[in-house]
Enzyme design. Structure first.
Site, PDB file in Angstrom:
ATOM      1  N   LYS A  41       0.827  -1.208   0.000  1.00 14.93           N
ATOM      2  CA  LYS A  41       0.000   0.000   0.000  1.00 14.93           C
ATOM      3  C   LYS A  41       0.859   1.255   0.000  1.00 14.93           C
ATOM      4  CE  LYS A  41      -3.878  -1.850   2.726  1.00 14.93           C
ATOM      5  NZ  LYS A  41      -4.596  -1.721   4.007  1.00 14.93           N
ATOM      6  N   ARG A  42       1.927   1.177   0.754  1.00 14.55           N
ATOM      7  CA  ARG A  42       2.777   2.348   0.946  1.00 14.55           C
ATOM      8  C   ARG A  42       3.361   2.847  -0.377  1.00 14.55           C
ATOM      9  NH1 ARG A  42       6.768   1.325   5.676  1.00 14.55           N
ATOM     10  NH2 ARG A  42       4.724   1.156   6.662  1.00 14.55           N
TER      11      ARG A  42
END
Length: 313
Positions: free
Chosen positions: A253-254
């Site tokens: 996600k990052r």
């Protein structure tokens, strides 16, 4: 395990889902629907610094867009709520107190640097095994350290091997003391740890089947030990392969790898599901298909065990 299958998808609303999250969600959904079971959606929003209500709403919208519905949980309610971990802290506190009253937890004052320095040798996968340094502090030492630090709290684990049979990966075993060490149940900021929360949640919600990424396989013995201590019935586990970028790193996600924002711009739900179904061994080639069309013929025996390289979409 008899009775109605109760499965769940329990994402962390800390950002937009990426392709790997969607892969796990699809397999969890297909397994439940194939069995005619009940699907639960729970939001694991324990971390107040990273989780947002807007992310949870977006996540639910993305699941609906894909055709992955649920029978109870977030935005629907049900008999086993609340379905937000941020609303379940009283339950975790009660479980923690029950373990504390039995003398099974202790405060840990180690900083991150001290934990690393005082750790037992790393496991082969690079994870650090906690040495148990703070388990043996005297009351005087604890009182002195408490003047300057808020402790985390760890569970005392025995020198005991725990073994279970994963529905996809097969037999897995781990010695709690040697391969894990005493693990954290409550962080120094007061937030209850994932290991405690997930056991309480799945136990209380009657979850009988957990489908999740293979990166969580080694956390399962810890959770099974907690199930036993808390008198809860553990579910069956299926740990599915991870989707990896061509360079071998996990989708994140990052780093916004193939997140649902970009995927919804490029694909229809049937196109995206078709690619996921092919990787999961459910079809011979990527083709237009909906989750509902896949559910009746889903087979765990066709799902690969090893991680999957996503060369291109």
């Amino acid at each position: 395990m008899g009775g109605v299958v109760r499965g769940r998808f329990a994402p962390s609303p800390s950002g937009r889902m990426h392709l790997g999250n969607v892969f796990s969600a699809l397999l969890a959904w297909l397994s439940v629907r194939r069995a005619g079971g009940v699907m639960v959606l729970r939001m694991e929003d324990l971390d107040p610094d990273r989780c947002r209500a807007a992310y949870a709403e977006q996540l639910a919208d993305d699941l609906r867009w894909l055709g992955l519905d649920w029978d109870e949980g977030y935005q629907k309610g049900g008999a086993h709520g609340p379905y937000l971990q941020s609303e379940r802290t009283a339950r975790y506190a009660a479980a923690f107190r029950a373990l504390e009253e039995r003398g099974l937890v202790y405060p840990c004052y180690c900083t991150r640097a001290e934990r690393l320095a005082a750790s037992a040798p790393h496991r082969s996968d690079g994870q650090v095994v906690y040495s148990g340094k703070c388990r043996h502090l005297t009351e005087e030492e604890r009182a002195r350290l408490a003047q300057t630090r808020c402790p985390a709290w760890r569970l005392i684990v025995p020198d005991q091997e725990i073994s279970f049979t994963d529905g996809l990966q097969g037999t897995y075993r781990e010695n709690l003391l040697r391969d894990c060490g005493d693990f954290i149940l409550r962080r120094s900021d007061g937030v209850y740890a994932y290991q405690l929360a997930v056991v309480c949640d799945d136990g209380d919600m009657g979850v009988t089947q957990v489908v999740r990424g293979r990166d969580l396989l080694d956390s399962t013995p810890r959770q099974l030990y907690l199930y036993g201590l808390l008198g809860l019935t553990p579910p069956e586990f299926y740990h599915v392969p991870l989707l990896l970028a061509p360079d071998g790193r996990r989708l994140s996600k990052r780093e916004h790898d193939l997140d649902m924002g970009a995927l919804r711009e490029r694909f229809t739900p049937a196109e995206l599901t078709g690619r996921l179904a092919f990787w999961a061994g459910q079809t011979d080639r990527p083709e237009l298909v909906t989750p509902a069309e896949l559910a009746g013929c889903f087979e765990w025996k066709n799902v690969p065990r090893g991680d999957i390289i996503v060369e291109q979409l």
